[in-house]
Design a protein around this motif. Structure first.
Motif, PDB file in Angstrom:
ATOM      1  N   THR A  12     -21.122 -21.825   6.914  1.00 44.39           N
ATOM      2  CA  THR A  12     -20.327 -20.832   7.640  1.00 44.39           C
ATOM      3  C   THR A  12     -21.185 -20.096   8.661  1.00 44.39           C
ATOM      4  O   THR A  12     -20.732 -19.825   9.781  1.00 44.39           O
ATOM      5  N   ALA A  13     -22.411 -19.774   8.299  1.00 42.10           N
ATOM      6  CA  ALA A  13     -23.302 -19.092   9.244  1.00 42.10           C
ATOM      7  C   ALA A  13     -23.593 -19.986  10.443  1.00 42.10           C
ATOM      8  O   ALA A  13     -23.625 -19.523  11.591  1.00 42.10           O
ATOM      9  N   ASP A  16     -20.474 -20.085  12.640  1.00 45.47           N
ATOM     10  CA  ASP A  16     -20.232 -18.787  13.275  1.00 45.47           C
ATOM     11  C   ASP A  16     -21.270 -18.467  14.345  1.00 45.47           C
ATOM     12  O   ASP A  16     -20.949 -17.918  15.402  1.00 45.47           O
ATOM     13  N   GLU A  17     -22.526 -18.798  14.073  1.00 44.83           N
ATOM     14  CA  GLU A  17     -23.596 -18.460  15.013  1.00 44.83           C
ATOM     15  C   GLU A  17     -23.765 -19.497  16.110  1.00 44.83           C
ATOM     16  O   GLU A  17     -24.248 -19.186  17.196  1.00 44.83           O
ATOM     17  N   ALA A  23     -28.363 -19.338  13.209  1.00 45.20           N
ATOM     18  CA  ALA A  23     -27.990 -19.269  11.797  1.00 45.20           C
ATOM     19  C   ALA A  23     -29.196 -18.893  10.942  1.00 45.20           C
ATOM     20  O   ALA A  23     -29.074 -18.116   9.982  1.00 45.20           O
ATOM     21  N   ARG A  70     -15.386 -20.950   3.225  1.00 43.51           N
ATOM     22  CA  ARG A  70     -14.879 -19.610   3.521  1.00 43.51           C
ATOM     23  C   ARG A  70     -14.064 -19.060   2.357  1.00 43.51           C
ATOM     24  O   ARG A  70     -14.129 -17.858   2.050  1.00 43.51           O
ATOM     25  N   PRO A  93     -11.458 -13.384   9.137  1.00 43.87           N
ATOM     26  CA  PRO A  93     -11.232 -13.950  10.472  1.00 43.87           C
ATOM     27  C   PRO A  93      -9.761 -14.285  10.655  1.00 43.87           C
ATOM     28  O   PRO A  93      -9.151 -14.951   9.818  1.00 43.87           O
ATOM     29  N   GLU A 121     -12.693 -10.322  12.166  1.00 45.59           N
ATOM     30  CA  GLU A 121     -13.137 -11.078  13.323  1.00 45.59           C
ATOM     31  C   GLU A 121     -11.897 -11.677  13.950  1.00 45.59           C
ATOM     32  O   GLU A 121     -11.270 -12.577  13.381  1.00 45.59           O
ATOM     33  N   HIS A 123      -9.871 -13.765  16.636  1.00 47.31           N
ATOM     34  CA  HIS A 123      -9.940 -14.857  17.604  1.00 47.31           C
ATOM     35  C   HIS A 123      -8.671 -14.805  18.443  1.00 47.31           C
ATOM     36  O   HIS A 123      -7.568 -14.966  17.918  1.00 47.31           O
ATOM     37  N   THR A 138     -11.583 -22.039  10.602  1.00 51.48           N
ATOM     38  CA  THR A 138     -12.220 -20.958  11.343  1.00 51.48           C
ATOM     39  C   THR A 138     -11.627 -19.612  10.986  1.00 51.48           C
ATOM     40  O   THR A 138     -12.331 -18.599  10.942  1.00 51.48           O
TER      41      THR A 138
END
Length: 295
Positions: A12-13, A16-17, A23, A70, A93, A121, A123, A138
């Motif tokens: 996930t990091a 996301d990054e 990450a 997630r 998210p 978060e 989107h 996501t």
């Protein structure tokens, strides 16, 4: 699935990054450690999960594992929160179209943070495309125009967002003969959100059976789109909530009051029970009932 918790957190990091280096900084490990964890996950399932692009992108198999990751992280955060040992609020998210975000959805998020305190978060995506973010893992929930549930999700009706086709009196005088002649709209300057925005073209097809042949202004922000119409740059389909005051003041005039453009909206969320996601769903449902027309 044969994944360690830290491996799921790493995936996930990474998504996301966007890069292995970013990450690694977020996780306080080395890029080599991030790469080793992802490779271990891929070896465990025998499939490539991440495309090594910039930014990285998940494969179809990676979408499945990312959604699983997630969900695991959300359940872990909820459990720690109930035990009183969590040091951070869960991150939720979500995906939402720009017009909902600018008119009623942000109030719903604020109401949730007052009661529970999750971090969001957001989107921003066109309502016809938010479900792709659900499929990819996501986001956990989305405002969408798609009534068919994404696999692993539930769906419910929210309501109808109504758009009114409007322009300024000066624009009417300059381009529409001062008579609000909709037959001239096909060649008049038009404001559209972006190249995927189909609302104005849909209106032309439904009312005039024609396409647009005049200049287009692309204004990819909800408030700025409405402002561009108010400044006389072109005609456009503006959310009723955003143009009501200007219509009442005579700053805008309706071009087809009997032919609004309606977009039906739905709420899709993971079929996963968590306090934060359940509360968000309840609050979104109530704010949609107040801010949208019945579906």
């Amino acid at each position: 699935m044969p994944f360690q918790f830290e491996h799921l957190r790493t995936l996930t990091a990474l998504v996301d990054e966007g890069t292995f280096e970013a990450a690694a900084r977020a996780l306080h490990v080395t890029p080599s450690a991030v790469s080793q964890r992802i490779r271990a996950m891929e070896q465990a399932v025998g499939k490539v999960l991440v495309r090594r692009t910039t930014p990285v992108a998940t494969t179809p198999a990676g979408d499945v594992v990312l959604r699983h990751a997630r969900q695991v992280l959300v359940l872990d955060a909820d459990a720690l929160g109930e035990l009183g040992t969590g040091d951070t609020d869960p991150l939720l998210p979500v995906a939402v179209n720009a017009d909902s975000l600018s008119t009623w959805f942000l109030d719903a998020l604020a109401a949730v943070t007052e009661r529970l305190g999750p971090a969001f978060e957001v989107h921003r995506e066109d309502e016809e495309h938010t479900t792709s973010l659900l499929r990819a893992g996501t986001v956990m929930a989305a405002v969408t125009s798609t009534p068919e549930a994404v696999q692993g999700c539930t769906v419910e009706r929210l309501g109808t967002m109504r758009y009114l086709v409007v322009c300024t009196p000066e624009f009417d005088a300059r381009h529409l003969g001062g008579r609000r002649d909709t037959a001239l709209l096909a060649r008049a300057p038009m404001v559209t959100f972006d190249r995927r925005d189909d609302l104005q073209d849909r209106f032309l097809r439904q009312t005039l059976s024609t396409g647009h042949r005049g200049p287009r202004h692309y204004i990819p922000a909800s408030q700025d789109f409405a402002r561009a119409v108010e400044l006389g740059m072109g005609w456009g389909a503006v959310p009723e909530a955003q143009c009501a005051r200007a219509l009442e003041a005579g700053e805008l005039v309706p071009l087809a009051p009997d032919h609004p453009v309606d977009v039906h909206l739905y709420w899709q969320r993971w079929n996963l029970r968590t306090p934060a996601l359940d509360l968000l769903t309840d609050v979104v449902r109530r704010h949609a009932a107040a801010g949208l027309h019945p579906l």
